[in-house]
Design a protein around this motif. Sequence first.
Motif, PDB file in Angstrom:
ATOM      1  N   VAL A 335      60.898  48.326 -23.078  1.00  0.00           N
ATOM      2  CA  VAL A 335      61.948  47.306 -23.131  1.00  0.00           C
ATOM      3  C   VAL A 335      63.172  47.759 -22.357  1.00  0.00           C
ATOM      4  O   VAL A 335      63.748  47.014 -21.550  1.00  0.00           O
ATOM      5  N   GLN A 336      63.588  49.006 -22.542  1.00  0.00           N
ATOM      6  CA  GLN A 336      64.797  49.505 -21.888  1.00  0.00           C
ATOM      7  C   GLN A 336      64.669  49.553 -20.372  1.00  0.00           C
ATOM      8  O   GLN A 336      65.671  49.495 -19.658  1.00  0.00           O
ATOM      9  N   SER A 337      63.438  49.666 -19.857  1.00  0.00           N
ATOM     10  CA  SER A 337      63.264  49.730 -18.406  1.00  0.00           C
ATOM     11  C   SER A 337      63.548  48.390 -17.745  1.00  0.00           C
ATOM     12  O   SER A 337      63.811  48.332 -16.545  1.00  0.00           O
ATOM     13  N   VAL A 338      63.482  47.316 -18.503  1.00  0.00           N
ATOM     14  CA  VAL A 338      63.742  45.982 -17.963  1.00  0.00           C
ATOM     15  C   VAL A 338      65.100  45.466 -18.409  1.00  0.00           C
ATOM     16  O   VAL A 338      65.837  44.864 -17.626  1.00  0.00           O
ATOM     17  N   TRP A 339      65.436  45.702 -19.668  1.00  0.00           N
ATOM     18  CA  TRP A 339      66.719  45.236 -20.215  1.00  0.00           C
ATOM     19  C   TRP A 339      67.478  46.427 -20.806  1.00  0.00           C
ATOM     20  O   TRP A 339      67.411  46.685 -22.016  1.00  0.00           O
ATOM     21  N   PRO A 340      68.186  47.186 -19.963  1.00  0.00           N
ATOM     22  CA  PRO A 340      68.936  48.350 -20.459  1.00  0.00           C
ATOM     23  C   PRO A 340      69.909  47.944 -21.564  1.00  0.00           C
ATOM     24  O   PRO A 340      70.554  46.894 -21.495  1.00  0.00           O
ATOM     25  N   GLY A 341      69.993  48.800 -22.574  1.00  0.00           N
ATOM     26  CA  GLY A 341      70.884  48.514 -23.687  1.00  0.00           C
ATOM     27  C   GLY A 341      70.154  47.947 -24.880  1.00  0.00           C
ATOM     28  O   GLY A 341      70.686  47.939 -25.995  1.00  0.00           O
ATOM     29  N   ILE A 342      68.931  47.445 -24.666  1.00  0.00           N
ATOM     30  CA  ILE A 342      68.119  46.934 -25.774  1.00  0.00           C
ATOM     31  C   ILE A 342      66.947  47.892 -25.952  1.00  0.00           C
ATOM     32  O   ILE A 342      66.136  48.058 -25.052  1.00  0.00           O
ATOM     33  N   SER A 343      66.880  48.538 -27.082  1.00  0.00           N
ATOM     34  CA  SER A 343      65.830  49.544 -27.274  1.00  0.00           C
ATOM     35  C   SER A 343      64.620  48.989 -28.009  1.00  0.00           C
ATOM     36  O   SER A 343      63.503  49.449 -27.805  1.00  0.00           O
ATOM     37  N   LYS A 344      64.825  47.988 -28.842  1.00  0.00           N
ATOM     38  CA  LYS A 344      63.726  47.444 -29.651  1.00  0.00           C
ATOM     39  C   LYS A 344      64.029  45.980 -29.937  1.00  0.00           C
ATOM     40  O   LYS A 344      65.165  45.628 -30.239  1.00  0.00           O
ATOM     41  N   VAL A 345      63.035  45.127 -29.829  1.00  0.00           N
ATOM     42  CA  VAL A 345      63.229  43.694 -30.046  1.00  0.00           C
ATOM     43  C   VAL A 345      62.643  43.303 -31.401  1.00  0.00           C
ATOM     44  O   VAL A 345      61.462  43.506 -31.659  1.00  0.00           O
ATOM     45  N   ASP A 346      63.514  42.759 -32.280  1.00  0.00           N
ATOM     46  CA  ASP A 346      63.056  42.287 -33.593  1.00  0.00           C
ATOM     47  C   ASP A 346      62.578  40.842 -33.545  1.00  0.00           C
ATOM     48  O   ASP A 346      61.682  40.459 -34.298  1.00  0.00           O
ATOM     49  N   ALA A 347      63.201  40.029 -32.687  1.00  0.00           N
ATOM     50  CA  ALA A 347      62.853  38.615 -32.566  1.00  0.00           C
ATOM     51  C   ALA A 347      63.322  38.136 -31.198  1.00  0.00           C
ATOM     52  O   ALA A 347      64.260  38.707 -30.619  1.00  0.00           O
ATOM     53  N   ALA A 348      62.677  37.095 -30.678  1.00  0.00           N
ATOM     54  CA  ALA A 348      63.037  36.595 -29.351  1.00  0.00           C
ATOM     55  C   ALA A 348      62.582  35.155 -29.203  1.00  0.00           C
ATOM     56  O   ALA A 348      61.593  34.740 -29.809  1.00  0.00           O
ATOM     57  N   TYR A 349      63.324  34.395 -28.381  1.00  0.00           N
ATOM     58  CA  TYR A 349      62.882  33.044 -28.031  1.00  0.00           C
ATOM     59  C   TYR A 349      63.557  32.616 -26.740  1.00  0.00           C
ATOM     60  O   TYR A 349      64.587  33.173 -26.341  1.00  0.00           O
ATOM     61  N   GLU A 350      62.962  31.622 -26.097  1.00  0.00           N
ATOM     62  CA  GLU A 350      63.516  31.074 -24.853  1.00  0.00           C
ATOM     63  C   GLU A 350      64.041  29.669 -25.107  1.00  0.00           C
ATOM     64  O   GLU A 350      63.356  28.850 -25.738  1.00  0.00           O
ATOM     65  N   TYR A 351      65.262  29.384 -24.592  1.00  0.00           N
ATOM     66  CA  TYR A 351      65.802  28.026 -24.606  1.00  0.00           C
ATOM     67  C   TYR A 351      65.846  27.558 -23.163  1.00  0.00           C
ATOM     68  O   TYR A 351      66.744  27.913 -22.399  1.00  0.00           O
ATOM     69  N   LYS A 352      64.821  26.785 -22.766  1.00  0.00           N
ATOM     70  CA  LYS A 352      64.625  26.452 -21.363  1.00  0.00           C
ATOM     71  C   LYS A 352      65.758  25.618 -20.791  1.00  0.00           C
ATOM     72  O   LYS A 352      66.057  25.709 -19.596  1.00  0.00           O
ATOM     73  N   LYS A 353      66.370  24.773 -21.601  1.00  0.00           N
ATOM     74  CA  LYS A 353      67.415  23.889 -21.091  1.00  0.00           C
ATOM     75  C   LYS A 353      68.563  24.672 -20.480  1.00  0.00           C
ATOM     76  O   LYS A 353      69.144  24.277 -19.463  1.00  0.00           O
ATOM     77  N   ASP A 354      68.914  25.794 -21.076  1.00  0.00           N
ATOM     78  CA  ASP A 354      69.976  26.658 -20.547  1.00  0.00           C
ATOM     79  C   ASP A 354      69.418  27.810 -19.717  1.00  0.00           C
ATOM     80  O   ASP A 354      70.170  28.675 -19.269  1.00  0.00           O
ATOM     81  N   ASN A 355      68.084  27.844 -19.567  1.00  0.00           N
ATOM     82  CA  ASN A 355      67.436  28.903 -18.797  1.00  0.00           C
ATOM     83  C   ASN A 355      67.862  30.281 -19.290  1.00  0.00           C
ATOM     84  O   ASN A 355      68.242  31.153 -18.517  1.00  0.00           O
ATOM     85  N   LYS A 356      67.772  30.466 -20.611  1.00  0.00           N
ATOM     86  CA  LYS A 356      68.164  31.762 -21.161  1.00  0.00           C
ATOM     87  C   LYS A 356      67.196  32.181 -22.262  1.00  0.00           C
ATOM     88  O   LYS A 356      66.487  31.345 -22.845  1.00  0.00           O
ATOM     89  N   VAL A 357      67.169  33.467 -22.506  1.00  0.00           N
ATOM     90  CA  VAL A 357      66.346  34.058 -23.557  1.00  0.00           C
ATOM     91  C   VAL A 357      67.267  34.782 -24.522  1.00  0.00           C
ATOM     92  O   VAL A 357      68.221  35.454 -24.099  1.00  0.00           O
ATOM     93  N   ILE A 358      67.005  34.631 -25.810  1.00  0.00           N
ATOM     94  CA  ILE A 358      67.783  35.318 -26.843  1.00  0.00           C
ATOM     95  C   ILE A 358      66.935  36.426 -27.439  1.00  0.00           C
ATOM     96  O   ILE A 358      65.800  36.194 -27.875  1.00  0.00           O
ATOM     97  N   PHE A 359      67.476  37.654 -27.430  1.00  0.00           N
ATOM     98  CA  PHE A 359      66.839  38.798 -28.065  1.00  0.00           C
ATOM     99  C   PHE A 359      67.675  39.224 -29.267  1.00  0.00           C
ATOM    100  O   PHE A 359      68.912  39.318 -29.180  1.00  0.00           O
ATOM    101  N   PHE A 360      67.009  39.520 -30.384  1.00  0.00           N
ATOM    102  CA  PHE A 360      67.666  40.038 -31.579  1.00  0.00           C
ATOM    103  C   PHE A 360      67.248  41.487 -31.792  1.00  0.00           C
ATOM    104  O   PHE A 360      66.058  41.820 -31.707  1.00  0.00           O
TER     105      PHE A 360
END
Length: 482
Positions: A335-360
């Motif tokens: 995960v850190q190799s693609v998104w530095p600062g995030i070490s572990k993802v507990d939950a995730a989803y994509e909101y296509k209308k805003d073209n963004k992804v939320i990571f928890f």
Amino acid sequence: MEAKLAVKMMMLVMIVSACGAVPTTAPSQEELSRAQNYLSEFFSDVGVSPPNTVRRSSLDSFEDTLKKMQEFFGLTVTGKLDTNTLAVMARPRCGVTDVTRYGHFDGQPKWDKTVLTYRIIQYTPDLSESVVDATIAKALKVYSDVVPLDFKQISSGTADIMILFKAQEHGDFAPFDGEGGVLAHAYSPGEGAGGDTHFDEDENWTLTSAGANLFLVAAHEFGHALGLAHSQVQTALMYPTYQYVNTEGYKLPDDDRQGVQALYGVRASSDQPTVKPKPQPKPEPEPEPEPVPDRCSRNLIFDAAASIRRDLYFFKDGYFWKRSSSWDGISTRKVQSVWPGISKVDAAYEYKKDNKVIFFEGNQFWAIRGNTVLPGYPKPLSDFGFPSSVTKVDAAVHVPFISRTLLFVDYKYWSYNERTGKMDRRFPKYINRELPGIGFRVDAAFENGGYLYFSYGSTQTEYHYQRRRARRTLLNYAWMDC
């Protein structure tokens, strides 16, 4: 470009004449169609048109490509679909595009390690497991004898080269076609499915000249798994068609040896004189590398899952597996190799209308566009509308047709209105009451093909949200193409 090409296997050769006789009658439409498909698959990047089409350019394209094929196989170069050309096209063969002499895949992919692991995850009943083990080891040894690579068989976990025997559809979008057709296929070096080798269980696997000789078939496919493409040299192991040869004391032919040594170098001969090295200071032991989760474990539990830009992402212990919708195989990344600062993802989803992804992760969340964290993040969970008692989100999934995101915490879930940016009233609600059939808790959730998938432990439920009905239960690892 990472080479992730699904490779069909070589097949038993049909003996044909090498002369260039011309048929007395014109080829049928069915023969023209077969020839077009053959040339499109093996001798053209863009495909060719049959010679009876209206456009002159298509006729030229077909004839030119046909001449290239005839030249490759040593036939009389006529550009015409004669009987011997049709006979060669009818030979069972491997599915990689043909090249001259030894060849490598585009970009010359190779392994960047000297010890490669392999694991046989499903055996054939045609031979005993001990015989299969010995034959696979013998097929790999023809390469380790000439290049500085060593192969180690493992019995659990994810190996560099995963090997299985299975008939028909087996999880990689390249189903086998029954007895007498494609025998097997392999992938070139790389992450995910790179190096993996699959054998068609509908074939009769033997160690003799009858049926499909496992040693010769495996040795050819392991050439692909190490980075070799096809050769035009007819005595080469990597020649497109297969012919039985005596396997006793088999050594890698010169053309194949030169090809694999061009990638990995030459293995030092055991009978060469060696210079005794001077003693060196004992180095400090390096820390043990963090183990990569086993994606093929039947007990696989996801930390999170999400559909992102039509690809499926599965998160586990700081890593993620990406299952591409265009089928490039399954890749594994930290995960850190693609998104530095995030070490572990507990939950995730994509909101296509805003073209963004939320990571928890823990008590924070990130908004990401592409691979870039948006300014102002991470933010606390309270900014999402959670009470202070919530310190971690277990799972999240966006339901497009109602523009709501379901957020799971312990035995309850919230409904977040993406349009207003607020939690819906009268939430949280109990999972088992409002979403009957999925159980009491959710570890990971994602949307795919119009259905929601709710995972808890090693199993998941395929769910029809509008009807609030569970359709079927799956194992998590079913998505991993094992």
